[in-house]
Design an enzyme around this catalytic site. Structure first.
Site, mmCIF file in Angstrom:
data_model
loop_
_atom_site.group_PDB
_atom_site.id
_atom_site.type_symbol
_atom_site.label_atom_id
_atom_site.label_comp_id
_atom_site.label_asym_id
_atom_site.label_seq_id
_atom_site.Cartn_x
_atom_site.Cartn_y
_atom_site.Cartn_z
ATOM 1 N N LYS A 13 1.513 -0.916 -0.124
ATOM 2 C CA LYS A 13 0.194 -0.545 0.263
ATOM 3 C C LYS A 13 0.548 1.330 -0.099
ATOM 4 C CE LYS A 13 -1.521 -0.522 3.725
ATOM 5 N NZ LYS A 13 -1.023 -2.211 4.221
ATOM 6 N N ARG A 88 -8.904 1.264 9.087
ATOM 7 C CA ARG A 88 -8.386 -0.129 9.127
ATOM 8 C C ARG A 88 -9.465 -1.134 9.663
ATOM 9 N NH1 ARG A 88 -3.058 0.897 8.786
ATOM 10 N NH2 ARG A 88 -1.883 -1.484 9.054
ATOM 11 N N ARG A 127 12.128 -6.002 3.880
ATOM 12 C CA ARG A 127 11.797 -4.310 4.461
ATOM 13 C C ARG A 127 12.813 -3.707 4.971
ATOM 14 N NH1 ARG A 127 5.767 -1.495 5.116
ATOM 15 N NH2 ARG A 127 6.164 -3.021 7.116
ATOM 16 N N ARG A 160 12.033 -2.623 10.759
ATOM 17 C CA ARG A 160 10.462 -2.274 12.004
ATOM 18 C C ARG A 160 10.376 -2.692 12.805
ATOM 19 N NH1 ARG A 160 6.460 0.596 8.371
ATOM 20 N NH2 ARG A 160 4.863 -1.305 10.101
ATOM 21 N N ARG A 171 0.378 -9.271 12.940
ATOM 22 C CA ARG A 171 -0.783 -8.313 12.269
ATOM 23 C C ARG A 171 -1.629 -8.869 11.246
ATOM 24 N NH1 ARG A 171 4.953 -4.669 10.466
ATOM 25 N NH2 ARG A 171 3.457 -3.670 9.166
#
Ligand code: AP5
Length: 214
Positions: A13, A88, A127, A160, A171
C-alpha cells in the site's frame, strides 16, 4: 481524486500510495508514518501509539479518526489525497464517510492491493525503512543503491520493530479480523477496485493507473 488504499500489512500500500501521490500531485497520508513520526519525536500521541504498534495491535479509533479528519482538511488536500493505512476498522470508515459527507464529498476509489498471507511474511522480513524520511526499500525487490543506506537522505535503514516475524503474524490476524471487512464496506459504496499485488512494483502501479484513468 480521493483514494483509500486497502490491503494486508506489507501488501505494498505504502509503495503504491507514494507513486500515486507523485504522479497525480496529491498528498500521501499514512497513519503509520504519522504515528512513527510521533514516536520518534516522543510526543504523548507517539507514546500511546507505540504500546499498541509494538504488539501488532491497532491504535484505538479515537486516537486515529480526529487526526485524519484534521489532516484531510488541510489546504494541500483540497484536490484530493491518497490515504494509506486508514481507515482500518468499520468505525474508522464510518467516521471518514460522515466527515466527508459534511463537506459534500466522498471517497472516489478504494483500491485493494491483494496479496496472500504466504507472500507477506517474506516481504516484511526484507523491508528496510528510513527512520528519517520514511522511504521504504526491500533487500531483494526494491534494494537501495548502497546497502543499508537511504537513497533519498543518506540515513541508515532499519528493520521496523513490528516487521519481526512474531509481530507480523499478529498484524495479519488483526488485519483479517478488523480491516478486511472494509472490502465489503467499500464494495457497498460502489468504489472498490482490486489489483493483483503479487506482481512486480511497476506492474501493480500500471494496474492502478489504468483504474484511475479509465
Ligand atoms: P502501517 O505503517 O500502516 O503498516 P501496515 O498497514 O501494516 O502496512 P505496511 O506499512 O507494513 O505495509 P504496506 O502495505 O504499506 O507495504 P509496503 O509498501 O511498505 O501501520 C503500522 C501500525 O500502525 C499498525 O500495525 C497499527 O498499530 C498502527 N496504525 C496505523 N494506521 C492505523 C489506523 N488507521 N488505525 C489503527 N492503528 C493504525 O511494502 C512492504 C515491502 O514489500 C517493502 O519492502 C516493499 O519494498 C515491498 N514490496 C512492495 N510492493 C512489492 C511488490 N509488488 N513486489 C515485491 N515487493 C514489494
Amino acid at each position: 481524486m480521493r483514494i483509500v488504499m486497502l490491503g494486508a500489512p506489507g501488501a505494498g500500500k505504502g509503495t503504491q500510495a507514494k507513486k500515486i501521490a507523485a504522479k497525480y500531485q496529491i498528498p500521501h497520508i499514512s497513519t503509520g508514518d504519522i504515528f512513527r513520526a510521533n514516536i520518534k519525536n516522543g510526543t504523548e500521541l507517539g507514546k500511546k501509539a507505540k504500546t499498541y504498534m509494538d504488539q501488532g495491535l491497532l491504535v484505538p479509533d479515537e486516537l486515529t479518526c480526529d487526526l485524519v479528519v484534521d489532516r484531510i482538511g488541510q489546504p494541500d488536500a483540497v484536490n484530493g489525497y491518497v490515504l494509506d493505512g486508514f481507515p482500518r476498522t468499520i468505525p474508522q470508515a464510518e467516521c471518514l464517510t460522515q466527515a466527508l459527507a459534511k463537506l459534500g464529498s466522498k471517497i472516489d476509489y478504494a483500491i485493494d492491493v491483494d496479496v496472500p498471507d504466504e507472500n507477506i511474511v517474506n516481504r516484511m522480513g526484507g523491508r528496510r525503512a528510513c527512520v528519517k524520511c520514511g522511504a521504504t526499500y526491500h533487500v531483494v525487490y526494491a534494494a537501495p543503491k548502497q546497502e543499508g543506506i537511504c537513497d533519498t537522505c543518506g540515513e541508515k535503514l532499519i528493520l521496523r520493530d513490528d516487521d519481526k516475524p512474531e509481530t507480523v503474524q499478529k498484524r495479519l490476524d488483526v488485519y483479517h479480523a478488523q480491516t478486511q471487512p472494509l472490502i465489503d464496506y467499500y464494495s457497498g459504496q460502489g468504489v472498490l477496485k482490486s489489483v493483483d499485488g503479487t506482481k512486480g512494483l511497476e506492474e501493480v502501479f500500471d494496474q492502478i493507473t489504468a483504474i484511475l484513468e479509465a
